[in-house]
Design a protein around this motif. Sequence first.
Motif, short mmCIF file in Angstrom:
data_model
loop_
_atom_site.label_atom_id
_atom_site.label_comp_id
_atom_site.label_asym_id
_atom_site.label_seq_id
_atom_site.Cartn_x
_atom_site.Cartn_y
_atom_site.Cartn_z
N THR A 29 4.26 4.87 -11.03
CA THR A 29 2.86 4.48 -11.25
C THR A 29 2.78 3.15 -11.98
O THR A 29 1.95 2.29 -11.67
CB THR A 29 2.12 5.56 -12.06
OG1 THR A 29 2.36 6.84 -11.48
CG2 THR A 29 0.63 5.30 -12.08
N GLY A 30 3.67 2.97 -12.97
CA GLY A 30 3.71 1.71 -13.70
C GLY A 30 4.12 0.56 -12.80
O GLY A 30 3.62 -0.57 -12.94
N TYR A 177 -1.98 6.98 -18.04
CA TYR A 177 -2.29 5.72 -18.72
C TYR A 177 -2.22 4.55 -17.73
O TYR A 177 -3.10 3.68 -17.71
CB TYR A 177 -1.31 5.51 -19.87
CG TYR A 177 -1.31 4.11 -20.44
CD1 TYR A 177 -2.45 3.61 -21.06
CD2 TYR A 177 -0.18 3.30 -20.39
CE1 TYR A 177 -2.48 2.33 -21.59
CE2 TYR A 177 -0.19 2.03 -20.91
CZ TYR A 177 -1.33 1.55 -21.52
OH TYR A 177 -1.35 0.28 -22.04
N GLN A 178 -1.19 4.57 -16.90
CA GLN A 178 -1.06 3.51 -15.89
C GLN A 178 -2.21 3.57 -14.89
O GLN A 178 -2.69 2.52 -14.42
CB GLN A 178 0.28 3.66 -15.14
CG GLN A 178 1.51 3.64 -16.01
CD GLN A 178 1.76 2.30 -16.68
OE1 GLN A 178 1.05 1.33 -16.45
NE2 GLN A 178 2.78 2.25 -17.52
N ILE A 179 -2.65 4.77 -14.56
CA ILE A 179 -3.79 4.92 -13.64
C ILE A 179 -5.04 4.26 -14.22
O ILE A 179 -5.84 3.64 -13.50
CB ILE A 179 -4.03 6.41 -13.32
CG1 ILE A 179 -2.90 6.94 -12.43
CG2 ILE A 179 -5.38 6.60 -12.64
CD1 ILE A 179 -2.94 8.44 -12.23
N ILE A 186 -8.26 -2.84 -10.25
CA ILE A 186 -8.87 -2.76 -8.92
C ILE A 186 -10.40 -2.74 -8.98
O ILE A 186 -11.08 -3.44 -8.23
CB ILE A 186 -8.36 -1.51 -8.17
CG1 ILE A 186 -6.86 -1.64 -7.90
CG2 ILE A 186 -9.12 -1.33 -6.86
CD1 ILE A 186 -6.25 -0.42 -7.23
N VAL A 187 -10.95 -1.93 -9.89
CA VAL A 187 -12.40 -1.71 -9.92
C VAL A 187 -13.11 -2.67 -10.87
O VAL A 187 -14.18 -3.20 -10.53
CB VAL A 187 -12.70 -0.24 -10.32
CG1 VAL A 187 -14.21 -0.01 -10.38
CG2 VAL A 187 -12.06 0.72 -9.34
N LEU A 188 -12.54 -2.89 -12.05
CA LEU A 188 -13.24 -3.67 -13.07
C LEU A 188 -12.93 -5.17 -13.01
O LEU A 188 -13.80 -6.00 -13.25
CB LEU A 188 -12.89 -3.15 -14.47
CG LEU A 188 -13.20 -1.67 -14.74
CD1 LEU A 188 -12.80 -1.30 -16.17
CD2 LEU A 188 -14.68 -1.38 -14.51
N VAL A 202 -7.97 0.91 -22.36
CA VAL A 202 -8.75 1.90 -23.11
C VAL A 202 -8.96 3.16 -22.28
O VAL A 202 -8.79 4.29 -22.77
CB VAL A 202 -10.11 1.30 -23.54
CG1 VAL A 202 -10.95 2.36 -24.25
CG2 VAL A 202 -9.89 0.10 -24.45
N ILE A 203 -9.32 3.01 -21.03
CA ILE A 203 -9.51 4.17 -20.15
C ILE A 203 -8.21 4.96 -20.02
O ILE A 203 -8.20 6.19 -20.07
CB ILE A 203 -10.01 3.72 -18.76
CG1 ILE A 203 -11.41 3.11 -18.87
CG2 ILE A 203 -10.01 4.88 -17.77
CD1 ILE A 203 -11.89 2.42 -17.61
N GLY A 204 -7.10 4.25 -19.86
CA GLY A 204 -5.81 4.93 -19.77
C GLY A 204 -5.46 5.71 -21.01
O GLY A 204 -4.90 6.81 -20.94
#
Length: 532
Positions: A29-30, A177-179, A186-188, A202-204
């Motif tokens: 994922t990283g 965390y990587q997600i 991708i989104v932000l 922060v989200i991760g």
Amino acid sequence: MTETNGNANRQIARAAGTVMFAILLGQITGLARGVIVARAFGASPELDAFFAANRVSETLFLLVAGGALGSAFIPMFTGLLAKNEKDSAWRLASSIANAVTLTLSLLALLVAVFAPQVVRYALAPGLSSDPQLFTLTISLLRIQLISAVLFGIGGLFVGILNAHQVFLLPALTPAFYQIGIIFGAIVLAPSLGIYGLAWGVVIGSVLYVALQLPSLVKLITRHSSFSAFHISLGLQDSNVRQVLLLMGPRLIGVAVVQLNFWVNTWLASQMASGSVSGLYYGFSLMLMAQAAIAQSVAIAAMPTFSAQHALGQTDEMRTSLASSLRGVILLALPASIGLMLLREPLISMLYQRGKFDGNDVQIVSWALLWYAAGIVGHSIMEILTRAFYAQHDTKTPVIIGTIAMGLNVLFSILFAKLFASIGWMPHGGLALANSFATALEAATLFIVMRKRLKGIEGPHIMGGVIPSTAAAIVMALSIFGWLSVGKNLSTWILALIGVMIGGGIYFGMLWILRVPELQYIVSGVLRRLKRN
């Protein structure tokens, strides 16, 4: 080997396999995160600012939570559980949770207030020369400070679950965390630019904590431990005071290690554009292999080492430590050689797209070459430091680590100047300094631990090192030959077939040389297939 020794080693092996699977998933994922970020930002000055800013929140977490949990809390908590003192263990967990949250919150607030001074004088003076980069770095730093507090809480949860032999879910948290960062990229990022990555961090960190909550609540409910939780720091508790006492030397050690990273960032920020990002990508790829190999074994072995020490089982701990060291060397050696030889096609295959061009490939591969040389040293050190912490000894590894990291800073300056004087990219000297100092540290830790345990079954370890070295030499020659023959092929073919040739020849040689660890793994897989 006694039956108790065998059971302990099998427990470590099973747990290590579980953790290795989760860490590999996290590393994949990283890797995906790295590919996506590289495509969007390349090795740009903006990404240099992001990585520099991320260094601050990472340092705060490692200083407070990392120092307390890795060296002090986990051994104490596990020892209390091994002695069936569950109420004391959970009171300790509550007090440390309060202390970590309060300390990290205050430190994050302090750093946020003085962020301009931190960036200008301590972190990245090279970025401060550009007003826009300077302002950007400050803003990114302040956003990511939120993650330091969340990681502190999540790190405590990991320690509690590991002490109860729950390894899979905590080991999956880095993947989430990587997600979060991937979501940011991708989104932000399309609308927020590099700020999207900061909010992704922060989200991760939120996902890192949230994923563990159900298992933690279930664990607390099962043991009826809600009554042990309180809102005080518990300084009157002797166990809390012991953790704080053990934590002190470790804090110094972590501070010295982080000082080295700050020095590298400080030096790299004054080198060619992209040097900070090149070091980050190179170190991340090295760490990806090291984490899957050594961290999986170290995480699994730590509770076993701690319980063995608490119960006075020195002979059992000696055997478990020797088996752990032999296992990580078996895997770290081919990983080091493979990354060194296949670095350019691998980096090109993974990252060369979008804004990440051929020049960026050269910057990252140069760092990876010298970082990869240190995988064996990093892996050995990872196991040995856990053994010291399990013995409630934080002073010895800290003293040795402080000297080694002091040398690291000196080597960083000297090697960077040496590389520049002979026309090499100087940031490679920073990577070489890290590998060299780590090798010296690992060797010293081994000598001290061998004396303390009156041996670490040297013949058993060498019985694995000798065939591993022979297999690694044959593997290196095979990869070198493949690179010469296939130099005009695409990087995808060159890298993937190179990995298959290297891995196949190495493990094939181990099978021919009858290395028991490999035969054990193959026999276990075959047994499972027969059951299905």
